[in-house]
Design a protein around this motif. Sequence first.
Motif, PDB file in Angstrom:
ATOM      1  N   ILE A 261     -18.491  33.441   9.827  1.00  0.00           N
ATOM      2  CA  ILE A 261     -17.374  34.117  10.474  1.00  0.00           C
ATOM      3  C   ILE A 261     -16.471  33.022  11.029  1.00  0.00           C
ATOM      4  CG2 ILE A 261     -16.669  35.721  12.280  1.00  0.00           C
ATOM      5  CD1 ILE A 261     -19.538  36.884  12.117  1.00  0.00           C
ATOM      6  N   SER A 262     -15.165  33.130  10.752  1.00  0.00           N
ATOM      7  CA  SER A 262     -14.258  32.079  11.217  1.00  0.00           C
ATOM      8  C   SER A 262     -12.882  32.659  11.517  1.00  0.00           C
ATOM      9  CB  SER A 262     -14.140  30.983  10.161  1.00  0.00           C
ATOM     10  OG  SER A 262     -13.604  31.523   8.968  1.00  0.00           O
ATOM     11  N   LEU A 263     -12.100  31.882  12.259  1.00  0.00           N
ATOM     12  CA  LEU A 263     -10.712  32.218  12.542  1.00  0.00           C
ATOM     13  C   LEU A 263      -9.826  31.431  11.591  1.00  0.00           C
ATOM     14  CD1 LEU A 263     -10.685  32.061  16.436  1.00  0.00           C
ATOM     15  CD2 LEU A 263     -10.575  34.104  15.026  1.00  0.00           C
ATOM     16  N   VAL A 264      -8.848  32.095  10.987  1.00  0.00           N
ATOM     17  CA  VAL A 264      -7.913  31.411  10.102  1.00  0.00           C
ATOM     18  C   VAL A 264      -6.494  31.749  10.539  1.00  0.00           C
ATOM     19  CG1 VAL A 264      -9.430  31.246   8.102  1.00  0.00           C
ATOM     20  CG2 VAL A 264      -8.058  33.283   8.427  1.00  0.00           C
ATOM     21  N   ASN A 265      -5.577  30.882  10.183  1.00  0.00           N
ATOM     22  CA  ASN A 265      -4.165  31.023  10.540  1.00  0.00           C
ATOM     23  C   ASN A 265      -3.957  31.063  12.054  1.00  0.00           C
ATOM     24  OD1 ASN A 265      -3.597  31.212   7.780  1.00  0.00           O
ATOM     25  ND2 ASN A 265      -3.795  33.438   7.827  1.00  0.00           N
ATOM     26  N   LEU A 266      -4.832  30.382  12.783  1.00  0.00           N
ATOM     27  CA  LEU A 266      -4.732  30.332  14.235  1.00  0.00           C
ATOM     28  C   LEU A 266      -3.806  29.186  14.607  1.00  0.00           C
ATOM     29  CD1 LEU A 266      -5.848  31.588  16.845  1.00  0.00           C
ATOM     30  CD2 LEU A 266      -7.646  29.865  16.796  1.00  0.00           C
ATOM     31  N   SER A 267      -2.665  29.506  15.190  1.00  0.00           N
ATOM     32  CA  SER A 267      -1.682  28.475  15.515  1.00  0.00           C
ATOM     33  C   SER A 267      -2.111  27.703  16.757  1.00  0.00           C
ATOM     34  CB  SER A 267      -0.314  29.110  15.749  1.00  0.00           C
ATOM     35  OG  SER A 267      -0.341  29.891  16.930  1.00  0.00           O
ATOM     36  N   GLU A 268      -1.508  26.537  16.925  1.00  0.00           N
ATOM     37  CA  GLU A 268      -1.805  25.718  18.094  1.00  0.00           C
ATOM     38  C   GLU A 268      -1.350  26.411  19.374  1.00  0.00           C
ATOM     39  OE1 GLU A 268      -0.368  21.735  17.754  1.00  0.00           O
ATOM     40  OE2 GLU A 268      -1.225  21.491  15.761  1.00  0.00           O
TER      41      GLU A 268
ATOM     42  N   THR B 108      -4.012  28.867  20.260  1.00  0.00           N
ATOM     43  CA  THR B 108      -5.182  28.130  20.726  1.00  0.00           C
ATOM     44  C   THR B 108      -4.979  27.646  22.158  1.00  0.00           C
ATOM     45  OG1 THR B 108      -5.595  27.405  18.468  1.00  0.00           O
ATOM     46  CG2 THR B 108      -6.731  26.218  20.203  1.00  0.00           C
ATOM     47  N   ALA B 109      -3.771  27.202  22.468  1.00  0.00           N
ATOM     48  CA  ALA B 109      -3.478  26.727  23.822  1.00  0.00           C
ATOM     49  C   ALA B 109      -3.428  27.886  24.821  1.00  0.00           C
ATOM     50  CB  ALA B 109      -2.162  25.961  23.837  1.00  0.00           C
ATOM     51  N   MET B 110      -2.870  29.024  24.389  1.00  0.00           N
ATOM     52  CA  MET B 110      -2.754  30.165  25.289  1.00  0.00           C
ATOM     53  C   MET B 110      -4.086  30.873  25.506  1.00  0.00           C
ATOM     54  SD  MET B 110       0.945  31.705  24.061  1.00  0.00           S
ATOM     55  CE  MET B 110       0.510  33.328  24.572  1.00  0.00           C
ATOM     56  N   TYR B 111      -4.959  30.850  24.494  1.00  0.00           N
ATOM     57  CA  TYR B 111      -6.256  31.528  24.572  1.00  0.00           C
ATOM     58  C   TYR B 111      -7.359  30.530  24.234  1.00  0.00           C
ATOM     59  CZ  TYR B 111      -3.150  35.520  24.353  1.00  0.00           C
ATOM     60  OH  TYR B 111      -2.143  36.414  24.591  1.00  0.00           O
ATOM     61  N   PRO B 112      -7.700  29.658  25.178  1.00  0.00           N
ATOM     62  CA  PRO B 112      -8.672  28.600  24.884  1.00  0.00           C
ATOM     63  C   PRO B 112     -10.104  29.099  24.689  1.00  0.00           C
ATOM     64  CG  PRO B 112      -8.081  28.564  27.199  1.00  0.00           C
ATOM     65  CD  PRO B 112      -7.190  29.562  26.539  1.00  0.00           C
ATOM     66  N   LEU B 113     -10.411  30.315  25.107  1.00  0.00           N
ATOM     67  CA  LEU B 113     -11.766  30.834  24.957  1.00  0.00           C
ATOM     68  C   LEU B 113     -11.988  31.529  23.617  1.00  0.00           C
ATOM     69  CD1 LEU B 113     -12.369  32.317  28.517  1.00  0.00           C
ATOM     70  CD2 LEU B 113     -13.146  30.133  27.593  1.00  0.00           C
ATOM     71  N   MET B 114     -10.947  31.605  22.806  1.00  0.00           N
ATOM     72  CA  MET B 114     -11.049  32.322  21.531  1.00  0.00           C
ATOM     73  C   MET B 114     -12.105  31.704  20.608  1.00  0.00           C
ATOM     74  SD  MET B 114      -9.636  34.967  20.028  1.00  0.00           S
ATOM     75  CE  MET B 114      -8.133  35.139  20.940  1.00  0.00           C
ATOM     76  N   GLN B 115     -12.012  30.402  20.352  1.00  0.00           N
ATOM     77  CA  GLN B 115     -12.943  29.746  19.423  1.00  0.00           C
ATOM     78  C   GLN B 115     -14.368  29.693  19.980  1.00  0.00           C
ATOM     79  OE1 GLN B 115     -12.025  28.825  16.204  1.00  0.00           O
ATOM     80  NE2 GLN B 115     -14.228  28.701  15.976  1.00  0.00           N
ATOM     81  N   PRO B 116     -14.592  29.326  21.247  1.00  0.00           N
ATOM     82  CA  PRO B 116     -15.978  29.343  21.753  1.00  0.00           C
ATOM     83  C   PRO B 116     -16.600  30.740  21.741  1.00  0.00           C
ATOM     84  CG  PRO B 116     -14.580  28.062  23.214  1.00  0.00           C
ATOM     85  CD  PRO B 116     -13.681  28.716  22.212  1.00  0.00           C
ATOM     86  N   ALA B 117     -15.799  31.760  22.039  1.00  0.00           N
ATOM     87  CA  ALA B 117     -16.321  33.126  22.002  1.00  0.00           C
ATOM     88  C   ALA B 117     -16.708  33.508  20.581  1.00  0.00           C
ATOM     89  CB  ALA B 117     -15.281  34.102  22.553  1.00  0.00           C
ATOM     90  N   LEU B 118     -15.863  33.145  19.610  1.00  0.00           N
ATOM     91  CA  LEU B 118     -16.187  33.455  18.215  1.00  0.00           C
ATOM     92  C   LEU B 118     -17.425  32.696  17.752  1.00  0.00           C
ATOM     93  CD1 LEU B 118     -15.277  35.000  15.635  1.00  0.00           C
ATOM     94  CD2 LEU B 118     -14.356  32.823  14.903  1.00  0.00           C
ATOM     95  N   ASP B 119     -17.560  31.444  18.166  1.00  0.00           N
ATOM     96  CA  ASP B 119     -18.744  30.665  17.780  1.00  0.00           C
ATOM     97  C   ASP B 119     -20.018  31.322  18.295  1.00  0.00           C
ATOM     98  OD1 ASP B 119     -17.096  28.872  16.506  1.00  0.00           O
ATOM     99  OD2 ASP B 119     -17.102  27.411  18.153  1.00  0.00           O
ATOM    100  N   ALA B 120     -19.998  31.793  19.542  1.00  0.00           N
ATOM    101  CA  ALA B 120     -21.175  32.450  20.119  1.00  0.00           C
ATOM    102  C   ALA B 120     -21.485  33.756  19.387  1.00  0.00           C
ATOM    103  CB  ALA B 120     -20.952  32.705  21.600  1.00  0.00           C
ATOM    104  N   LEU B 121     -20.459  34.539  19.098  1.00  0.00           N
ATOM    105  CA  LEU B 121     -20.665  35.790  18.362  1.00  0.00           C
ATOM    106  C   LEU B 121     -21.160  35.529  16.947  1.00  0.00           C
ATOM    107  CD1 LEU B 121     -17.497  37.831  19.385  1.00  0.00           C
ATOM    108  CD2 LEU B 121     -19.838  38.212  20.147  1.00  0.00           C
ATOM    109  N   SER B 122     -20.532  34.558  16.289  1.00  0.00           N
ATOM    110  CA  SER B 122     -20.889  34.240  14.910  1.00  0.00           C
ATOM    111  C   SER B 122     -22.351  33.827  14.793  1.00  0.00           C
ATOM    112  CB  SER B 122     -19.979  33.129  14.391  1.00  0.00           C
ATOM    113  OG  SER B 122     -20.368  32.736  13.112  1.00  0.00           O
ATOM    114  N   GLU B 123     -22.802  33.025  15.727  1.00  0.00           N
ATOM    115  CA  GLU B 123     -24.199  32.571  15.695  1.00  0.00           C
ATOM    116  C   GLU B 123     -25.152  33.752  15.824  1.00  0.00           C
ATOM    117  OE1 GLU B 123     -27.146  29.884  18.446  1.00  0.00           O
ATOM    118  OE2 GLU B 123     -25.021  29.369  18.385  1.00  0.00           O
ATOM    119  N   GLN B 124     -24.873  34.661  16.753  1.00  0.00           N
ATOM    120  CA  GLN B 124     -25.743  35.823  16.940  1.00  0.00           C
ATOM    121  C   GLN B 124     -25.706  36.766  15.743  1.00  0.00           C
ATOM    122  OE1 GLN B 124     -25.557  37.875  20.790  1.00  0.00           O
ATOM    123  NE2 GLN B 124     -24.323  36.141  21.520  1.00  0.00           N
TER     124      GLN B 124
END
Length: 143
Positions: A81-88, A91-107
Amino acid sequence: MSSKTKIVVLHMKEVIYTGIFVVLAIVLAVVLFMMFGKSRDADTASAKAVYHAGVYASPITLNDNTFDVEVTVDENHINAISLVNLSETTTAMYPLMQPALDALSEQICQTQSTENITYTEENKYTSMMLLDAIEKALEKARK
């Protein structure tokens, strides 16, 4: 009428070689039958397939910024599971997006389900939004 008796002399070496070749021919025939014969396992495996193999995306829009959550599956497993077309900017406005996805993806990859997924209180709404997008992508992948 005279009958001529023929005596055939077989050497033991010839008998053994002939026996070995007969056994090898039988083994080869069985292996070919098993490989190319219609197998029931292939029918039941395709009947039990949960997903169409491929990469499925579900869009998310935040403040006029759109990006996709991509879910990669094979017939029976969620592989990534990954995020694509995520602009900088996003990413700057929502810094928890990628860590939250990583935690969900692992589970999700570990349990192969979106049921009973846990997330921290600080990532609650981000995780819920991502989980909803993941479920939509998995719905596209289901048969």
